[in-house]
Motif scaffolding. Structure first.
Motif, PDB file in Angstrom:
ATOM      1  N   ILE A 163      -7.022   2.465   3.207  1.00  0.00           N
ATOM      2  CA  ILE A 163      -8.318   2.772   3.830  1.00  0.00           C
ATOM      3  C   ILE A 163      -8.887   1.513   4.478  1.00  0.00           C
ATOM      4  N   ALA A 164      -8.722   0.378   3.794  1.00  0.00           N
ATOM      5  CA  ALA A 164      -9.221  -0.889   4.345  1.00  0.00           C
ATOM      6  C   ALA A 164      -8.616  -1.134   5.724  1.00  0.00           C
ATOM      7  N   ARG A 165      -7.281  -0.960   5.811  1.00  0.00           N
ATOM      8  CA  ARG A 165      -6.599  -1.207   7.073  1.00  0.00           C
ATOM      9  C   ARG A 165      -7.121  -0.273   8.165  1.00  0.00           C
ATOM     10  N   GLN A 166      -7.352   0.965   7.792  1.00  0.00           N
ATOM     11  CA  GLN A 166      -7.866   1.946   8.751  1.00  0.00           C
ATOM     12  C   GLN A 166      -9.219   1.490   9.324  1.00  0.00           C
ATOM     13  N   HIS A 167     -10.080   0.993   8.438  1.00  0.00           N
ATOM     14  CA  HIS A 167     -11.404   0.530   8.896  1.00  0.00           C
ATOM     15  C   HIS A 167     -11.272  -0.685   9.809  1.00  0.00           C
ATOM     16  N   PHE A 168     -10.391  -1.621   9.440  1.00  0.00           N
ATOM     17  CA  PHE A 168     -10.199  -2.791  10.304  1.00  0.00           C
ATOM     18  C   PHE A 168      -9.685  -2.366  11.672  1.00  0.00           C
ATOM     19  N   LYS A 169      -8.780  -1.379  11.669  1.00  0.00           N
ATOM     20  CA  LYS A 169      -8.240  -0.892  12.946  1.00  0.00           C
ATOM     21  C   LYS A 169      -9.347  -0.302  13.811  1.00  0.00           C
ATOM     22  N   THR A 170     -10.217   0.476  13.196  1.00  0.00           N
ATOM     23  CA  THR A 170     -11.343   1.056  13.944  1.00  0.00           C
ATOM     24  C   THR A 170     -12.195  -0.059  14.539  1.00  0.00           C
ATOM     25  N   LYS A 199      -4.337 -10.587   5.602  1.00  0.00           N
ATOM     26  CA  LYS A 199      -4.579 -10.877   4.190  1.00  0.00           C
ATOM     27  C   LYS A 199      -4.191  -9.684   3.321  1.00  0.00           C
ATOM     28  N   LEU A 200      -4.403  -8.465   3.843  1.00  0.00           N
ATOM     29  CA  LEU A 200      -4.079  -7.263   3.084  1.00  0.00           C
ATOM     30  C   LEU A 200      -2.595  -7.230   2.730  1.00  0.00           C
ATOM     31  N   TYR A 201      -1.745  -7.663   3.701  1.00  0.00           N
ATOM     32  CA  TYR A 201      -0.307  -7.643   3.435  1.00  0.00           C
ATOM     33  C   TYR A 201       0.060  -8.659   2.364  1.00  0.00           C
ATOM     34  N   PHE A 202      -0.599  -9.832   2.421  1.00  0.00           N
ATOM     35  CA  PHE A 202      -0.271 -10.875   1.448  1.00  0.00           C
ATOM     36  C   PHE A 202      -0.719 -10.508   0.048  1.00  0.00           C
ATOM     37  N   ASP A 203      -1.706  -9.646  -0.019  1.00  0.00           N
ATOM     38  CA  ASP A 203      -2.276  -9.249  -1.301  1.00  0.00           C
ATOM     39  C   ASP A 203      -1.239  -8.664  -2.256  1.00  0.00           C
ATOM     40  N   GLY A 204      -0.321  -7.891  -1.721  1.00  0.00           N
ATOM     41  CA  GLY A 204       0.683  -7.256  -2.565  1.00  0.00           C
ATOM     42  C   GLY A 204       0.169  -6.004  -3.254  1.00  0.00           C
ATOM     43  N   SER A 205      -1.155  -5.858  -3.314  1.00  0.00           N
ATOM     44  CA  SER A 205      -1.711  -4.682  -3.984  1.00  0.00           C
ATOM     45  C   SER A 205      -1.548  -3.432  -3.123  1.00  0.00           C
ATOM     46  N   ASP A 206      -1.008  -3.651  -1.907  1.00  0.00           N
ATOM     47  CA  ASP A 206      -0.803  -2.571  -0.969  1.00  0.00           C
ATOM     48  C   ASP A 206      -0.038  -1.405  -1.589  1.00  0.00           C
ATOM     49  N   SER A 207       1.035  -1.751  -2.296  1.00  0.00           N
ATOM     50  CA  SER A 207       1.906  -0.717  -2.830  1.00  0.00           C
ATOM     51  C   SER A 207       1.209   0.121  -3.903  1.00  0.00           C
ATOM     52  N   LEU A 208       0.189  -0.452  -4.496  1.00  0.00           N
ATOM     53  CA  LEU A 208      -0.508   0.269  -5.564  1.00  0.00           C
ATOM     54  C   LEU A 208      -1.415   1.369  -5.024  1.00  0.00           C
ATOM     55  N   SER A 209      -1.802   1.221  -3.756  1.00  0.00           N
ATOM     56  CA  SER A 209      -2.813   2.155  -3.260  1.00  0.00           C
ATOM     57  C   SER A 209      -2.183   3.407  -2.667  1.00  0.00           C
ATOM     58  N   LEU A 251     -16.708  -2.283   5.704  1.00  0.00           N
ATOM     59  CA  LEU A 251     -15.971  -1.294   4.911  1.00  0.00           C
ATOM     60  C   LEU A 251     -14.546  -1.785   4.646  1.00  0.00           C
ATOM     61  N   GLY A 252     -13.925  -2.385   5.669  1.00  0.00           N
ATOM     62  CA  GLY A 252     -12.578  -2.934   5.499  1.00  0.00           C
ATOM     63  C   GLY A 252     -12.571  -3.970   4.386  1.00  0.00           C
ATOM     64  N   HIS A 253     -13.562  -4.838   4.414  1.00  0.00           N
ATOM     65  CA  HIS A 253     -13.658  -5.879   3.389  1.00  0.00           C
ATOM     66  C   HIS A 253     -13.860  -5.265   1.998  1.00  0.00           C
ATOM     67  N   LEU A 254     -14.758  -4.278   1.907  1.00  0.00           N
ATOM     68  CA  LEU A 254     -15.069  -3.692   0.600  1.00  0.00           C
ATOM     69  C   LEU A 254     -13.868  -2.935   0.023  1.00  0.00           C
ATOM     70  N   TYR A 255     -13.112  -2.282   0.895  1.00  0.00           N
ATOM     71  CA  TYR A 255     -11.952  -1.518   0.429  1.00  0.00           C
ATOM     72  C   TYR A 255     -10.744  -2.407   0.136  1.00  0.00           C
ATOM     73  N   SER A 256     -10.763  -3.672   0.653  1.00  0.00           N
ATOM     74  CA  SER A 256      -9.642  -4.572   0.406  1.00  0.00           C
ATOM     75  C   SER A 256      -9.484  -4.783  -1.091  1.00  0.00           C
ATOM     76  N   GLY A 257      -8.266  -4.521  -1.596  1.00  0.00           N
ATOM     77  CA  GLY A 257      -8.025  -4.691  -3.030  1.00  0.00           C
ATOM     78  C   GLY A 257      -8.393  -3.447  -3.826  1.00  0.00           C
ATOM     79  N   ILE A 258      -9.129  -2.532  -3.225  1.00  0.00           N
ATOM     80  CA  ILE A 258      -9.466  -1.280  -3.915  1.00  0.00           C
ATOM     81  C   ILE A 258      -8.583  -0.170  -3.366  1.00  0.00           C
ATOM     82  N   ASP A 259      -8.543  -0.069  -2.052  1.00  0.00           N
ATOM     83  CA  ASP A 259      -7.622   0.861  -1.408  1.00  0.00           C
ATOM     84  C   ASP A 259      -7.239   0.269  -0.051  1.00  0.00           C
ATOM     85  N   ASN A 260      -6.144  -0.459  -0.033  1.00  0.00           N
ATOM     86  CA  ASN A 260      -5.790  -1.219   1.176  1.00  0.00           C
ATOM     87  C   ASN A 260      -5.458  -0.331   2.368  1.00  0.00           C
TER      88      ASN A 260
END
Lengths: 116, 417
Positions: free
Chosen positions: B380-387, B407-417, B369-378
């Motif tokens: 939520i992605a981070r939350q799944h990785f934490k779990t 990788k999520l931080y480097f993406d930069g798309s974080d601010s968009l979500s 789920l973390g992988h799938l949400y990466s770039g879509i909603d970071n």
């Protein structure tokens, strides 16, 4: 969780009912993906059975060639799934890609055996 | 080569050969006697060779000593003679004439017969594997305990119980009959599959030992291919599957012993000879009607030997996982199928299907789920990785998840979500 029978009905007797090879190709992948999605949720209760398209119709004193001759929608396939209620079973059935080819699906809950 | 480097390898292979041949002659009830004689033989070798050096033909030396020990044993031990002689199936039941047949053919026959005895559903799968590793492959209790990440005591008890069970039921050690192949072979194949997986996925840091497990599973599988009755399409498909996996054995770890994930592997280090061999056997497995889970898994493994991400590759993999799941559900297959689906239908669609899986006890569910949400909603992605992080203990798994979060931080798309 109860078991639900998904009975796929499709027209097997009209002249142009048989799908072309291309149509078969087009439907087979989405159909398998749909099945795979059900199986991935561990909700496939039995291996799906493909049915022969001819068959026989048996009455008290008469046997005729099938499929069941008096209705256009013969049984084309049987799938047993697990679902918590009719709503969920119906939702699963609604995603079946064969519906796009004019088939319909009858959803029937199997009645739990009170002795078990 | 001096005794200290030669002995471990020779012991392992000759231990299993002699134990199998003796057990094949004596029957399951007398496995301990077979083991005692073979252990005595190796003790004699260790003692003698340390003084005199390793003989020119160490194998012949071992066989000669074992033969003598058996003759002596048979002569000396009246009880042994009485109880065993009537069980000896293949030789004249007289101590003078007992001939230990250590020909290549009889070793193969004995191992095959033992395989069918040991891979018996009377015992739980993990007991079958431990017993196979010990009796069929010659691994010590300590080595098996290391691989299973448990204590010697646990393995010792597991093996003993399994052995007692076979004795109680007096399971014969004999060549499989043609009418029982279809019933018994699937279990034998499954045990070999699990034996291979034990080596391939073991958490043990002992890479050599893990590789030896894989090699042994492949050796036993090849014995089944070499035998007319057991050479089925599923047998070949399993062998192909093992070849494809084994081809990546060396590229899965860096020099520090940390795992390298598939995407980061250097495919020039994949063993092309094994890939070719796997392809050969998969082609030969694809005759007839039978499509076993090994066929489907070998197919998936075949496509993974193509590093490049193509639509064809992922569409084939998705197809194969769909089939595999309809044949037999497993959480791993469900997760991998959803990953393949994301490659073909996109992450958004895969998220919908992933969230239906509800594998909330499985850390891989949350990394998926973390992988799938990466770039879509970071977020939520981070939350799944934490779990997922709260659910895994091994340092290697934790490091992998943390890398994904970074990788999520480097993406930069974080601010968009």
């Amino acid at each position: 969780m109860n078991e639900y029978l998904l009975i796929i009905h499709r027209d097997l007797i009209s002249k142009d009912a048989a799908p072309s090879p291309q149509q078969m190709q087009d439907v087979i992948k989405p159909f398998q993906e749909w099945l795979g999605g059900i199986a991935a949720q561990n909700k496939l209760a039995a291996p799906p059975k493909r049915l022969d398209t001819s068959g026989r119709v048996v009455k008290q004193n008469l046997v005729t060639d099938g499929p069941y001759a008096e209705v256009k929608e013969s049984v084309g396939g049987l799938i047993v799934i697990r679902a918590k209620d009719y709503d969920e079973a119906t939702e699963i059935a609604q995603a079946c890609p064969i519906l796009n080819w004019g088939a319909s699906i009858e959803v029937r809950m199997t009645v739990p055996n009170p002795n078990q | 080569m001096d005794a200290s480097t030669l002995l471990p390898n020779l012991f392992r292979s000759e231990y299993r050969n002699m134990v199998s041949v003796l057990s094949y002659s004596f029957g399951i009830k007398h496995v301990e006697i077979a083991e005692d004689i073979v252990s005595d033989t190796f003790l004699a070798a260790t003692e003698t060779w340390c003084v005199t050096g390793v003989p020119d033909n160490p194998r012949a030396w071992l066989y000669a000593v074992a033969r003598n020990k058996i003759r002596n044993h048979l002569k000396r031990d009246a009880l042994f003679e009485k109880s065993i002689s009537k069980d000896i199936a293949h030789t004249t039941p007289s101590s003078e004439e007992f001939e230990l047949d250590l020909s290549v053919k009889n070793i193969a026959d004995s191992q095959l017969a033992m395989m069918f005895t040991i891979c018996n559903p009377l015992n739980a799968a993990e007991a079958q594997i431990a017993l196979a590793l010990n009796l069929l492959c010659g691994f010590s209790i300590q080595e098996i305990a290391d691989a299973f990440f448990t204590s010697k005591d646990v393995i010792y008890k597991r093996i003993n119980r399994a052995r007692e069970r076979l004795k109680e039921e007096n399971v014969p050690i004999r060549q499989p009959m043609s009418d029982e192949i279809s019933v018994r072979l699937p279990n034998v194949l499954m045990t070999l599959y699990l034996l291979f997986s034990e080596g391939y996925y073991s958490l043990s840091q002992n890479t050599n030992l893990r590789r030896d497990f894989c090699d042994e599973a492949m050796r036993l599988n090849m014995l089944l291919i070499d035998h007319k009755l057991t050479d089925t399409p599923a047998t070949k498909a399993l062998y192909a599957l093992m070849c494809f996996h084994a081809s990546r054995f060396d590229s899965r770890q860096n020099e520090q012993g940390e795992p390298i994930l598939y995407d980061d592997q250097d495919d020039s280090r994949w063993n092309q000879a094994l890939i070719t061999q796997g392809t050969y056997f998969l082609n030969f497995a694809s005759v007839g009607e039978e499509v076993s889970r090994f066929h489907l898994e070998a197919g998936i493994a075949y496509w993974h030997t193509h590093k490049e991400d193509t639509t064809e590759k992922w569409s084939k993999i998705l197809d194969l996982y769909n089939h595999l799941l309809v044949l037999e559900y497993s959480p791993v297959a469900a997760l991998n199928r959803t990953f393949a689906l994301s490659k073909i239908r996109g992450k958004a669609r895969a998220i919908v299907e992933a969230e239906k899986l509800m594998l909330v006890d499985n850390p891989h569910y949350f990394t998926l789920l973390g992988h799938l949400y990466s770039g879509i909603d970071n977020k939520i992605a981070r939350q799944h990785f934490k779990t997922a992080l709260t659910m895994v203990t091994s340092p290697a798994s934790r490091a992998t998840i943390v890398r994904n979060m970074e990788k999520l931080y480097f993406d930069g798309s974080d601010s968009l979500s």
